[in-house]
Design a protein around this motif. Structure first.
Motif, PDB file in Angstrom:
ATOM      1  N   ASP A 134      43.293  38.231  36.306  1.00  0.00           N
ATOM      2  CA  ASP A 134      43.531  38.945  37.564  1.00  0.00           C
ATOM      3  C   ASP A 134      43.279  37.985  38.726  1.00  0.00           C
ATOM      4  O   ASP A 134      42.827  38.366  39.791  1.00  0.00           O
ATOM      5  CB  ASP A 134      42.559  40.148  37.636  1.00  0.00           C
TER       6      ASP A 134
ATOM      7  N   ASN B 124      41.294  31.782  45.810  1.00  0.00           N
ATOM      8  CA  ASN B 124      40.283  32.246  46.767  1.00  0.00           C
ATOM      9  C   ASN B 124      40.590  31.789  48.167  1.00  0.00           C
ATOM     10  O   ASN B 124      41.009  30.674  48.376  1.00  0.00           O
ATOM     11  CB  ASN B 124      38.938  31.641  46.389  1.00  0.00           C
TER      12      ASN B 124
ATOM     13  N   ALA C 176      43.412  35.328  41.765  1.00  0.00           N
ATOM     14  CA  ALA C 176      44.161  35.055  42.990  1.00  0.00           C
ATOM     15  C   ALA C 176      43.427  33.913  43.651  1.00  0.00           C
ATOM     16  O   ALA C 176      42.197  33.923  43.692  1.00  0.00           O
ATOM     17  CB  ALA C 176      44.152  36.274  43.893  1.00  0.00           C
TER      18      ALA C 176
ATOM     19  N   ASP D  31      35.887  26.854  36.695  1.00  0.00           N
ATOM     20  CA  ASP D  31      37.273  26.877  37.165  1.00  0.00           C
ATOM     21  C   ASP D  31      38.181  26.938  35.939  1.00  0.00           C
ATOM     22  O   ASP D  31      38.108  26.056  35.069  1.00  0.00           O
ATOM     23  CB  ASP D  31      37.522  25.597  37.970  1.00  0.00           C
ATOM     24  N   ILE D  32      39.013  27.953  35.859  1.00  0.00           N
ATOM     25  CA  ILE D  32      39.787  28.147  34.627  1.00  0.00           C
ATOM     26  C   ILE D  32      40.836  27.049  34.401  1.00  0.00           C
ATOM     27  O   ILE D  32      41.439  26.981  33.358  1.00  0.00           O
ATOM     28  CB  ILE D  32      40.489  29.532  34.573  1.00  0.00           C
TER      29      ILE D  32
ATOM     30  N   CYS E  77      39.136  34.844  35.584  1.00  0.00           N
ATOM     31  CA  CYS E  77      38.980  35.202  37.003  1.00  0.00           C
ATOM     32  C   CYS E  77      38.380  36.604  37.098  1.00  0.00           C
ATOM     33  O   CYS E  77      39.000  37.531  37.609  1.00  0.00           O
ATOM     34  CB  CYS E  77      40.322  35.141  37.733  1.00  0.00           C
ATOM     35  N   ALA E  78      37.178  36.745  36.564  1.00  0.00           N
ATOM     36  CA  ALA E  78      36.618  38.076  36.339  1.00  0.00           C
ATOM     37  C   ALA E  78      35.766  38.613  37.481  1.00  0.00           C
ATOM     38  O   ALA E  78      35.488  39.806  37.523  1.00  0.00           O
ATOM     39  CB  ALA E  78      35.786  38.058  35.067  1.00  0.00           C
ATOM     40  N   ALA E  79      35.325  37.747  38.397  1.00  0.00           N
ATOM     41  CA  ALA E  79      34.397  38.213  39.450  1.00  0.00           C
ATOM     42  C   ALA E  79      35.060  39.227  40.376  1.00  0.00           C
ATOM     43  O   ALA E  79      36.246  39.110  40.635  1.00  0.00           O
ATOM     44  CB  ALA E  79      33.911  37.018  40.267  1.00  0.00           C
ATOM     45  N   PRO E  80      34.376  40.219  40.875  1.00  0.00           N
ATOM     46  CA  PRO E  80      32.959  40.538  40.632  1.00  0.00           C
ATOM     47  C   PRO E  80      32.692  41.172  39.269  1.00  0.00           C
ATOM     48  O   PRO E  80      31.563  41.357  38.893  1.00  0.00           O
ATOM     49  CB  PRO E  80      32.652  41.536  41.738  1.00  0.00           C
ATOM     50  N   GLY E  81      33.714  41.518  38.515  1.00  0.00           N
ATOM     51  CA  GLY E  81      33.473  41.939  37.143  1.00  0.00           C
ATOM     52  C   GLY E  81      33.921  43.339  36.777  1.00  0.00           C
ATOM     53  O   GLY E  81      33.549  43.845  35.717  1.00  0.00           O
ATOM     54  N   SER E  82      34.730  43.966  37.636  1.00  0.00           N
ATOM     55  CA  SER E  82      35.084  45.361  37.333  1.00  0.00           C
ATOM     56  C   SER E  82      35.961  45.464  36.078  1.00  0.00           C
ATOM     57  O   SER E  82      35.836  46.407  35.307  1.00  0.00           O
ATOM     58  CB  SER E  82      35.762  46.013  38.535  1.00  0.00           C
ATOM     59  N   TRP E  83      36.803  44.477  35.853  1.00  0.00           N
ATOM     60  CA  TRP E  83      37.638  44.522  34.636  1.00  0.00           C
ATOM     61  C   TRP E  83      36.749  44.397  33.401  1.00  0.00           C
ATOM     62  O   TRP E  83      36.950  45.073  32.402  1.00  0.00           O
ATOM     63  CB  TRP E  83      38.708  43.417  34.667  1.00  0.00           C
TER      64      TRP E  83
ATOM     65  N   ASP F 189      34.693  33.013  36.034  1.00  0.00           N
ATOM     66  CA  ASP F 189      35.243  32.987  37.399  1.00  0.00           C
ATOM     67  C   ASP F 189      34.626  31.813  38.153  1.00  0.00           C
ATOM     68  O   ASP F 189      33.571  31.298  37.779  1.00  0.00           O
ATOM     69  CB  ASP F 189      34.913  34.288  38.137  1.00  0.00           C
ATOM     70  N   LEU F 190      35.310  31.429  39.199  1.00  0.00           N
ATOM     71  CA  LEU F 190      34.772  30.397  40.087  1.00  0.00           C
ATOM     72  C   LEU F 190      33.497  30.892  40.755  1.00  0.00           C
ATOM     73  O   LEU F 190      32.565  30.127  40.970  1.00  0.00           O
ATOM     74  CB  LEU F 190      35.781  30.117  41.209  1.00  0.00           C
TER      75      LEU F 190
HETATM   76  C1  LIG Z   1      41.029  39.745  42.486  1.00  0.00           C
HETATM   77  S1  LIG Z   1      39.649  38.851  42.002  1.00  0.00           S
HETATM   78  C2  LIG Z   1      39.415  39.377  40.367  1.00  0.00           C
HETATM   79  C3  LIG Z   1      38.843  40.764  40.283  1.00  0.00           C
HETATM   80  C4  LIG Z   1      38.370  41.100  38.909  1.00  0.00           C
HETATM   81  N1  LIG Z   1      39.439  41.246  37.975  1.00  0.00           N
HETATM   82  C5  LIG Z   1      37.560  42.359  38.919  1.00  0.00           C
HETATM   83  O1  LIG Z   1      38.030  43.329  38.350  1.00  0.00           O
HETATM   84  O2  LIG Z   1      36.476  42.407  39.465  1.00  0.00           O
HETATM   85  C6  LIG Z   1      40.290  37.231  41.818  1.00  0.00           C
HETATM   86  C7  LIG Z   1      39.304  36.224  41.360  1.00  0.00           C
HETATM   87  O3  LIG Z   1      39.990  35.054  40.960  1.00  0.00           O
HETATM   88  C8  LIG Z   1      39.044  34.014  41.025  1.00  0.00           C
HETATM   89  N2  LIG Z   1      39.678  32.706  40.905  1.00  0.00           N
HETATM   90  C9  LIG Z   1      40.605  32.169  41.707  1.00  0.00           C
HETATM   91  N3  LIG Z   1      40.920  30.937  41.282  1.00  0.00           N
HETATM   92  C10 LIG Z   1      40.180  30.702  40.171  1.00  0.00           C
HETATM   93  C11 LIG Z   1      40.047  29.595  39.287  1.00  0.00           C
HETATM   94  N4  LIG Z   1      40.759  28.502  39.455  1.00  0.00           N
HETATM   95  N5  LIG Z   1      39.178  29.688  38.260  1.00  0.00           N
HETATM   96  C12 LIG Z   1      38.439  30.815  38.113  1.00  0.00           C
HETATM   97  N6  LIG Z   1      38.522  31.887  38.902  1.00  0.00           N
HETATM   98  C13 LIG Z   1      39.374  31.830  39.931  1.00  0.00           C
HETATM   99  C14 LIG Z   1      38.393  34.258  42.369  1.00  0.00           C
HETATM  100  O4  LIG Z   1      37.120  33.647  42.426  1.00  0.00           O
HETATM  101  C15 LIG Z   1      38.315  35.772  42.420  1.00  0.00           C
HETATM  102  O5  LIG Z   1      37.035  36.228  42.095  1.00  0.00           O
END
Ligand SMILES: C[S@@+](CC[C@H](N)C(=O)[O-])C[C@H]1O[C@@H](n2cnc3c(N)ncnc32)[C@H](O)[C@@H]1O
Length: 831
Positions: A117, A121, A119, A92-93, A52-58, A76-77
């Motif tokens: 990380d 969506n 949550a 989708d993870i 769940c890396a988007a937008p990618g800051s981690w 990430d989705l």
């Molecule tokens: C809080 S953000 C993550 C921020 C990220 N760690 C960063 O540092 O940029 C939560 C992410 O979880 C992703 N997410 C939620 N359900 C998911 C799934 N089933 N599979 C993949 N990603 C998922 C969302 O698309 C969202 O981008």
């Protein structure tokens, strides 16, 4: 102290700004930075999986900190824009496809760290949101168990929810060290916490039930609380920490008033809908039509139904009472009346109206315990109110010259002289005392001669007080339901949450004296153990009821359901202390600590004290972030200027006005202190009804003056701040500047060389230098963008079309033809 922006875009806090400055894609970056600072797992990792890396800051942070040549895979989705040194893909993870893709990227490698990380969506890709946060965390753990190397680290975000304890328990089985923490950059109002699991045990085989949400969260699923039953047995305010509501994506919601009447959970309707409508649905609703005609459905009720988001305490109670009345009329409450009558016939008090479906055992225990506490709280509240009323009456009597001020002083010592030097109870019993008291016109009569309004136990009074106590209890319960409603509203409203969090920090000094309802409750629970003399009988009865119930309950050891007990009975759990819910022993010996224990994932209970303490520290009830050295360091970094002076960011017009007045000497610090003493600072809220305080609280604030200049200055500041380019642009500009300076340096050297050339005439020198300059000042013509016609393979493509290099522009074929036609027509007209 930095002045915090409190409203509107309050989210644009220092972490947001810092992220913008450092070029991180989200403020979340600092959460990982701070977690890594504490646990230092990134420096040691060579392979990392970011779920769940988007937008990618981690991933950005990982790429910065991990050693060169490390493998970082992010998924990430949502799409993730490319990050140097990071492989990203969209998936989708929770799917097998995602697992397969990760395997492809990892080949034979194993991850040293798995980050999660996620949550669910609410915006993009919401159709895939079949999992809630806890389930998502469990899914990520599943992936972690597959890809982590032995001893590896798994970091996941979890929300404090009902599933939190179960999750922690599973983590504990698979890792040597599990710690939950809340980094300073995580908002206090957010329920998120981060669990850092270190030392993956890498068992050869893992029972799939460990990672199956159905099994892990089984204990808690399906146990929908019966809110209707709570009218007489209200539950303690329990914050819902799930974070997001599943499948709930619309903001404005209506429901028919008849559904509100019929539901067993009115609070959730009031908390989550905007309007109760009387509009007939297409296929007609007879109940709704009847409801619309009822005289009980007054205009006021209709007004309350119109906007559920602005219900005050009084409106809220009005609606609930209306619902109960209508239910009576519609005959929905027959069952309850029957029970009541039965109970009356048996000479029992008809207060336990266990209506509708029965709750499961654990819930029942909790409800009973809660009811006990609530009864106690209501009793105390009642007593306090009576005391106030009595005091009021005495004041009136005193004003009429009927009583001496001394008597009021006596009562102030405690309810009915309790704990006072002159206890009325004692005086009643001694003849002399009675005589002494009866002497003179300011007499206080003993119990049996008391006038009706004296507030101390005549027989009629006791009858009245019975009625009173039912009404009081109902009031108290409605109050507590109102708080639930507010909680529910809060869950949907981040702004409200922030406001509430701020409110918690306000008026601290008053809590000790009169306190809010909350303070009263917590106080009473703290004092429960000591305050046993007067309340003994009541406590005993309630307490016995609870203990008896637990004894009778067919639950297995540790209060687990049979299903859970069977699961934990497996070999793998041997030697592992089982999680328990509310253990009976604790209920008996430490009632005051029970409430807090309930919320914890007590892995091991019934152990000796030392161990207990240990376990408590392992039980991760991390509710509020505590300030530590790390925090201070972060704070200091921000709040000090390079010259050591505090960096105060003034972002409100009020603050700017004040700062200006201080700077120009219009105000002194003495004035500030003086301003603190105003009519709002010492409001006497004693005895005022809560609904009044609720409403009043919105307005009884000091309106601080704002000058035009200050408002303008803040406006400018915000504008400048918003207009400021992001780090990337600033860097590009700086690069351009450096290049220009380098070019200038080169030119200077060349022209110096030419000037020093002795083989050239002065004219030749001047010519060649001016040639050099004109060549340098000539701007390179930009390479024209290649026009790509959106036709064939290029039709509807997003991003760069295949095989096209350099600048390009996608053009619509029709547009091109139309342009040509226009040119043709224009040239014809010219001719
Ligand atoms: C809080 S953000 C993550 C921020 C990220 N760690 C960063 O540092 O940029 C939560 C992410 O979880 C992703 N997410 C939620 N359900 C998911 C799934 N089933 N599979 C993949 N990603 C998922 C969302 O698309 C969202 O981008």
């Amino acid at each position: 102290m930095a002045i915090q922006k409190k409203h509107g875009k309050g989210r644009l806090d220092k972490w947001y700004r810092l992220a913008k400055e450092k070029g991180y894609r989200a403020r979340a970056a600092f959460k990982l930075i701070q977690l890594n600072k504490k646990y230092g797992f990134l420096e040691k990792s060579k392979v990392l999986l970011d779920l769940c890396a988007a937008p990618g800051s981690w991933s950005q942070v990982a790429a910065e900190v991990m050693p060169m040549g490390s493998l970082i895979v992010g998924v990430d989705l949502s799409p993730i824009k490319p990050i140097p040194r990071v492989i990203t893909f969209q998936s989708d993870i929770t799917t097998d496809k995602c697992r397969a893709t990760i395997r492809q990227h990892f080949k034979t490698w194993k991850a040293d760290t798995v980050l999660h990380d996620g949550a669910p969506n609410v915006g993009t890709a919401w159709a895939q949101d079949s999992f809630n946060q806890a389930e998502l965390a469990l899914q990520s753990l599943k992936l972690a168990t597959e890809f982590l190397a032995e001893g590896g680290t798994f970091v996941t975000k979890v929300f404090r929810s009902k599933d939190y304890n179960s999750l922690l328990w599973v983590f504990n089985q698979l890792f040597n060290k599990v710690e939950a923490t809340k980094p300073p950059s995580s908002r206090n109002v957010s329920a998120e916490i981060f669990v850092v699991c270190r030392g993956f045990k890498a068992p050869k085989k893992i029972d799939p039930r460990f990672l199956d949400p159905k099994n892990v969260f089984a204990e808690l699923q399906g146990a929908t609380p019966n809110n209707e039953a709570k009218v007489f047995n209200p539950e303690v305010k329990k914050r819902k920490r799930d974070g997001y509501e599943e499948g709930d994506y619309t903001l404005y919601k209506e429901i028919t008033a008849s559904e509100f009447i019929q539901t067993t959970d009115p609070i959730s309707i009031l908390g989550s809908y905007n309007k109760l409508t009387f509009k007939q649905p297409p296929n007609g609703d007879v109940a709704l039509a009847a409801l619309d005609q009822l005289p009980e459905t007054t205009d006021e009720i209709r007004r309350c139904c119109d906007d559920l988001k602005v219900l005050g305490r009084r409106d809220f109670k009005l609606l609930l009472k209306w619902r109960l009345k209508v239910r009576d009329i519609f005959g929905f409450r027959e069952k309850k009346e029957d029970i009541k009558e039965d109970a009356d016939a048996k000479g029992e008090t008809a207060e336990e109206v266990a209506e509708i479906e029965s709750m499961d055992e654990e819930l029942q225990t909790q409800a009973e315990l809660q009811a006990m506490k609530d009864r106690e709280n209501a009793r105390k509240k009642r007593e306090k109110r009576r005391e106030n009323e009595k005091k009021q009456r005495e004041i009136v009597r005193m004003q009429l010259n009927m009583v001496a001020p001394m008597d009021i002083g006596m009562e102030e010592a405690g309810p009915q002289g309790e704990g006072s030097m002159f206890s009325l109870k004692k005086i009643d019993k001694t003849e002399n005392g009675i005589k002494r008291l009866a002497r003179g016109r300011m007499s206080v009569l003993p119990n049996n001669e008391q006038p009706k309004d004296s507030g101390v136990g005549t027989s009629q009074e006791s009858d009245d007080s019975d009625d009173d106590s039912v009404a009081d209890r109902l009031e108290g319960e409605l109050d507590s339901m109102y708080s639930q409603y507010q909680e529910r509203k809060a869950e949907l409203d981040a702004k409200y949450r922030a406001k509430k969090a701020r409110k918690e920090h306000e008026d601290d000094e008053w809590e000790g004296v009169s306190g809010g309802e909350d303070a009263e409750q917590s106080d009473s629970s703290d004092l429960e153990e000591e305050d046993d003399s007067d309340d003994e009988s009541e406590d005993d009865v309630a307490g016995k009821g609870l203990v008896r119930d637990l004894d009778d309950a067919p639950a297995t050891d540790g209060g687990l359901s049979r299903k859970a007990a069977a699961f934990f009975d497996q070999d793998i759990f041997k030697g592992v202390a089982l999680p328990t819910s509310t253990a009976k022993t604790t209920v008996k010996s430490k009632p005051a600590t029970l409430a807090s224990r309930e919320a914890r994932p007590d892995v091991d209970m019934g152990s000796d004290d030392g161990k207990d303490a240990n376990e408590t520290s392992r039980s991760f009830e991390v509710v509020k972030r505590e300030r530590n050295a790390d925090d201070e360091e972060w704070e200091n970094r921000e709040d000090k200027r390079p010259d050591g002076r505090p960096d105060i960011d003034i972002i409100t017009a009020e603050a700017m006005t004040l700062a200006h007045q201080l700077a120009t000497g219009q105000k002194t610090s003495y004035d500030l202190v003086d301003d603190g003493f105003n009519k709002h600072a010492f409001r006497d809220r004693d005895g005022l009804p809560d609904w009044f305080l609720d409403d009043e609280g919105k307005h009884d604030k000091l309106q601080k003056p704002i000058t035009k200049a200050a408002a303008k200055a803040i406006q400018e500041k915000m504008r400048a701040y918003n207009a400021r380019p992001i780090k990337k642009v600033r860097e590009a500009k700086a690069r351009k500047k450096i290049k220009a300076a380098q070019k200038f340096e080169k030119l200077k050297k060349k022209s110096d060389m030419l000037a020093a050339d002795e083989g050239m005439t002065e004219k030749e020198k001047a010519d060649s230098i001016s040639r050099l300059l004109s060549k340098a000042s000539k701007k390179k013509a930009p390479t024209p963008a290649k026009l790509v016609v959106a036709r064939g393979v290029h039709r509807g493509v997003k991003g760069r079309p295949q095989g096209v290099k350099g600048r390009y522009r996608i053009v619509d074929p029709r547009m091109k033809k139309e342009l040509r036609a226009q040119k043709r027509i224009a040239s014809k007209k010219k001719r």
